[in-house]
Design a protein around this motif. Structure first.
Motif, PDB file in Angstrom:
ATOM      1  N   LYS A   1      -2.624  -5.718  16.407  1.00  0.00           N
ATOM      2  CA  LYS A   1      -2.609  -5.948  14.959  1.00  0.00           C
ATOM      3  C   LYS A   1      -3.485  -7.141  14.610  1.00  0.00           C
ATOM      4  N   HIS A   2      -4.030  -7.094  13.399  1.00  0.00           N
ATOM      5  CA  HIS A   2      -4.939  -8.145  12.953  1.00  0.00           C
ATOM      6  C   HIS A   2      -4.518  -8.620  11.562  1.00  0.00           C
ATOM      7  N   GLN A   3      -4.307  -9.904  11.423  1.00  0.00           N
ATOM      8  CA  GLN A   3      -3.855 -10.474  10.155  1.00  0.00           C
ATOM      9  C   GLN A   3      -5.025 -10.651   9.181  1.00  0.00           C
ATOM     10  N   THR A   4      -4.817 -10.209   7.926  1.00  0.00           N
ATOM     11  CA  THR A   4      -5.820 -10.365   6.878  1.00  0.00           C
ATOM     12  C   THR A   4      -5.139 -10.831   5.601  1.00  0.00           C
ATOM     13  N   GLU A   5      -5.913 -11.087   4.564  1.00  0.00           N
ATOM     14  CA  GLU A   5      -5.341 -11.459   3.274  1.00  0.00           C
ATOM     15  C   GLU A   5      -4.566 -10.303   2.650  1.00  0.00           C
ATOM     16  N   TYR A   6      -4.745  -9.099   3.171  1.00  0.00           N
ATOM     17  CA  TYR A   6      -4.044  -7.912   2.671  1.00  0.00           C
ATOM     18  C   TYR A   6      -2.843  -7.560   3.550  1.00  0.00           C
ATOM     19  N   GLY A   7      -2.484  -8.446   4.439  1.00  0.00           N
ATOM     20  CA  GLY A   7      -1.422  -8.182   5.394  1.00  0.00           C
ATOM     21  C   GLY A   7      -2.005  -7.756   6.732  1.00  0.00           C
ATOM     22  N   GLU A   8      -1.138  -7.386   7.660  1.00  0.00           N
ATOM     23  CA  GLU A   8      -1.599  -6.949   8.975  1.00  0.00           C
ATOM     24  C   GLU A   8      -2.211  -5.557   8.901  1.00  0.00           C
ATOM     25  N   ILE A   9      -3.366  -5.390   9.540  1.00  0.00           N
ATOM     26  CA  ILE A   9      -3.919  -4.059   9.743  1.00  0.00           C
ATOM     27  C   ILE A   9      -3.827  -3.744  11.230  1.00  0.00           C
ATOM     28  N   GLU A  10      -3.875  -2.454  11.562  1.00  0.00           N
ATOM     29  CA  GLU A  10      -3.660  -2.013  12.940  1.00  0.00           C
ATOM     30  C   GLU A  10      -4.966  -1.507  13.546  1.00  0.00           C
TER      31      GLU A  10
ATOM     32  N   THR B   1       5.272   3.348   9.337  1.00  0.00           N
ATOM     33  CA  THR B   1       4.996   2.554   8.149  1.00  0.00           C
ATOM     34  C   THR B   1       3.631   1.907   8.316  1.00  0.00           C
ATOM     35  N   PHE B   2       2.678   2.352   7.516  1.00  0.00           N
ATOM     36  CA  PHE B   2       1.310   1.855   7.601  1.00  0.00           C
ATOM     37  C   PHE B   2       1.148   0.571   6.783  1.00  0.00           C
ATOM     38  N   PRO B   3       0.125  -0.217   7.105  1.00  0.00           N
ATOM     39  CA  PRO B   3      -0.118  -1.448   6.348  1.00  0.00           C
ATOM     40  C   PRO B   3      -0.213  -1.244   4.840  1.00  0.00           C
ATOM     41  N   LEU B   4      -0.802  -0.140   4.395  1.00  0.00           N
ATOM     42  CA  LEU B   4      -0.933   0.110   2.956  1.00  0.00           C
ATOM     43  C   LEU B   4       0.417   0.147   2.261  1.00  0.00           C
ATOM     44  N   GLU B   5       1.424   0.676   2.944  1.00  0.00           N
ATOM     45  CA  GLU B   5       2.750   0.785   2.336  1.00  0.00           C
ATOM     46  C   GLU B   5       3.347  -0.591   2.037  1.00  0.00           C
ATOM     47  N   TYR B   6       2.991  -1.589   2.838  1.00  0.00           N
ATOM     48  CA  TYR B   6       3.498  -2.944   2.616  1.00  0.00           C
ATOM     49  C   TYR B   6       2.769  -3.656   1.471  1.00  0.00           C
ATOM     50  N   ALA B   7       1.583  -3.154   1.101  1.00  0.00           N
ATOM     51  CA  ALA B   7       0.780  -3.827   0.084  1.00  0.00           C
ATOM     52  C   ALA B   7       1.456  -3.729  -1.291  1.00  0.00           C
TER      53      ALA B   7
ATOM     54  N   ASN C   1     -16.496   8.798   9.862  1.00  0.00           N
ATOM     55  CA  ASN C   1     -15.879   8.901   8.538  1.00  0.00           C
ATOM     56  C   ASN C   1     -14.564   8.130   8.472  1.00  0.00           C
ATOM     57  N   ILE C   2     -14.279   7.596   7.295  1.00  0.00           N
ATOM     58  CA  ILE C   2     -13.020   6.894   7.059  1.00  0.00           C
ATOM     59  C   ILE C   2     -12.061   7.886   6.409  1.00  0.00           C
ATOM     60  N   GLY C   3     -11.108   8.352   7.200  1.00  0.00           N
ATOM     61  CA  GLY C   3     -10.177   9.362   6.732  1.00  0.00           C
ATOM     62  C   GLY C   3      -8.833   8.788   6.353  1.00  0.00           C
ATOM     63  N   LEU C   4      -7.879   9.660   6.186  1.00  0.00           N
ATOM     64  CA  LEU C   4      -6.534   9.311   5.714  1.00  0.00           C
ATOM     65  C   LEU C   4      -5.907   8.162   6.503  1.00  0.00           C
ATOM     66  N   ILE C   5      -5.933   8.254   7.820  1.00  0.00           N
ATOM     67  CA  ILE C   5      -5.233   7.271   8.652  1.00  0.00           C
ATOM     68  C   ILE C   5      -5.847   5.883   8.489  1.00  0.00           C
ATOM     69  N   GLU C   6      -7.171   5.833   8.473  1.00  0.00           N
ATOM     70  CA  GLU C   6      -7.833   4.536   8.339  1.00  0.00           C
ATOM     71  C   GLU C   6      -7.698   3.964   6.933  1.00  0.00           C
ATOM     72  N   VAL C   7      -7.696   4.841   5.949  1.00  0.00           N
ATOM     73  CA  VAL C   7      -7.461   4.401   4.571  1.00  0.00           C
ATOM     74  C   VAL C   7      -6.172   3.584   4.480  1.00  0.00           C
ATOM     75  N   MET C   8      -5.158   3.975   5.264  1.00  0.00           N
ATOM     76  CA  MET C   8      -3.858   3.314   5.219  1.00  0.00           C
ATOM     77  C   MET C   8      -3.793   2.063   6.093  1.00  0.00           C
ATOM     78  N   GLY C   9      -4.911   1.717   6.758  1.00  0.00           N
ATOM     79  CA  GLY C   9      -4.959   0.465   7.492  1.00  0.00           C
ATOM     80  C   GLY C   9      -4.811   0.569   8.989  1.00  0.00           C
TER      81      GLY C   9
END
Length: 507
Positions: A148-157, A289-295, A408-416
């Motif tokens: 996991k990587h910490q960003t200003e948008y929370g942790e991304i995976e 639970t993907f990072p986007l859900e925590y945003a 391509n940036i698909g569904l999974i990556e969109v969610m972080g």
């Protein structure tokens, strides 16, 4: 004399391995004891063996059924029943597992019986079943590099995907010349139980749960190379291309009603931003639970004539509108407003054009989930335009980050959750040695980046070099998401997003 080229584990003969493999399934309650002799004989036939030492059954195995499976496959290779390519071994392994795998009707009966007791029990059963039958490649998935990587948008995976085996050159050559119309594609129902061949993976042990989605017959299965917990795929029985429109939203919410403990989403329905098999109508879901859900929502707004729908912009590097309501019909109407308005929207100041002549460019990646009584939809705005500066896509990973991610940036990556290519395992090792002062040739695509890391002035040691590289990769994936974002997070982008919302609120 037996044609046994296998070096037996712990002095077990191939006959003992055969019996231990069947007995494992009997002892674990996976098959009925009355079927034991029948299953042994089925396995003997597959392995082209004409005899068996019955006393071998006295041996008790300390090996798992998958370890025993490996030895059975190796026996088939050593005795020339199959060739020694990854695809042939995969196909044969699936055939072995099929012998001890219940038929689709039995699996469906058990699933829906458990579903009547507890929805979670049903998916727990099917997920465990899919792993034990070796349809889900648990051992291969365990090879993936994850952090996991910490960003200003929370942790991304971050995941470097090492699970899928590289294609054998022989199979690549065959695939160029051979075509098959059956199964139609990798996702259709006809894959269930399909033996496989040089250009199509083995699916003998594949099972699909049948379910109703908005009055249509659909299937529910898991991904063989799961990217996250209970990585599910929902597929239409009908052979039709993806259509991510109003009906797709209805389907997603319908699936959520059936499986409220899962999320479900769809890739966008256009090339470049689709990131998926666009030739078959399907969605992805699961229990993660993907990072986007925590945003959080950073700016709320109200849609006209839909007072029971909460709407807002999500604080995320991509452009996301979140809708929430307890009323599914209202949520569908709200989603339709967003999607219809976006499909026709242009703003040249931020390079957004809805059409080039009659070719559409705007699309949406929808993601649905439950928050207790609330149904929640994240609609990620996408655009697949290209130009001379960005021939791969204006809202696609830009050239300066493609040494890490150019797909391509698909569904999974969109969610972080980043799915990065396996080449990086090897390439990042060379960057690591370079940073530690070794005389090594870094891949040309990484040379500039590696030099920049070295020039930062940080004290790089064997103890921290991996952390430094992983942090840098995480920052690049964050930039990938920013590149894919329509309305950038700068002042110009924020004002452009507000202009779209002002139009949307009046619809």
């Amino acid at each position: 004399m037996k044609k046994d080229g296998l070096k037996p584990p712990l002095n077990h003969s191939i006959d003992q391995i055969i019996l231990m493999f069947i007995d494992w399934h009997v002892e674990k309650g996976k098959v009925d004891p009355l079927d034991r002799i029948y299953l042994v004989n089925q396995l003997l036939e597959l392995l082209e063996k004409k005899d068996l030492e019955i006393e071998s059954s006295q041996k008790t195995s300390i090996l798992s059924h998958l370890a025993l499976l490996d030895h059975l496959i190796k026996y088939a290779v050593d005795t020339k029943i199959i060739g020694d390519t990854s695809s042939e071994k995969d196909i044969f392994g699936a055939k072995i597992m099929n012998i001890v795998t219940p038929r689709p009707s039995e699996v469906n009966h058990q699933f829906w019986k458990l579903y009547g007791q507890d929805k979670t029990k049903a998916t727990d059963y099917f997920y465990t079943f899919s792993k034990e039958s070796n349809y889900i490649k648990t051992r291969e998935i365990a090879k993936n590099i994850e952090y996991k990587h910490q960003t200003e948008y929370g942790e991304i995976e971050i995941t470097i995907n090492l699970s899928k085996p590289e294609k054998d050159p022989k199979n690549i050559a065959i695939a160029k010349t051979e075509k098959s119309n059956y199964p139609v594609n990798m996702l259709c129902m006809e894959n269930e139980g399909y033996a496989g061949n040089e250009i199509h993976p083995g699916r003998s042990n594949h099972r699909i749960i049948r379910m109703d989605v908005s009055g249509e017959p659909w299937g529910f299965q898991y991904s063989p190379y799961s990217y996250y917990n209970e990585h599910a795929i929902f597929l239409s029985e009908a052979h039709r291309v993806m259509n991510v429109g109003e009906h797709a939203i209805k389907n997603l919410l319908n699936i959520l009603t059936t499986l409220p403990h899962y999320f479900v989403g769809s890739n966008a329905g256009l090339p470049i931003v689709g990131g998926s098999i666009l030739s078959h109508d399907h969605y992805q879901g699961g229990r993660h639970t993907f990072p986007l859900e925590y945003a959080d929502i950073e700016q709320s707004f109200q849609l006209e004539n839909l007072p029971d729908v909460k709407a807002g912009i999500v604080k995320w590097p991509m452009s996301v509108i979140r809708l929430q309501s307890e009323n599914k019909d209202s949520l569908e109407q709200a989603a339709k407003k967003v999607m219809d308005t976006w499909s026709e929207y242009s703003d040249r100041s931020v390079d957004v054009l809805a059409y080039t002549n009659e070719t559409p460019h705007n699309a949406v990646t929808p993601i649905a989930r439950r928050r207790e009584k609330l149904f929640e939809l994240d609609l990620v705005l996408r655009n697949n335009r290209t130009n001379d500066k960005f021939p791969d896509g204006i809202f696609h990973p830009h050239p300066n980050v493609q040494h890490i991610k150019k797909e391509n940036i698909g569904l999974i990556e969109v969610m972080g959750l980043a799915i990065l290519p396996p080449r990086l395992e090897r390439e990042l090792e060379s960057v690591k040695e370079f940073l530690l002062g070794g005389e090594i040739q870094v891949a040309p695509v990484h040379q500039k980046w590696a030099e920049a890391l070295k020039e930062k002035g940080n004290l790089i040691t064997p103890e921290n070099v991996t952390e430094i590289i992983y942090h840098a990769v995480g920052e690049i994936f964050l930039q990938v998401l920013k590149d894919a974002g329509i309305f950038k997070r700068d002042e110009q982008g924020k004002k452009a997003f507000i202009r779209f919302l002002e139009l949307l609120k009046k619809v």
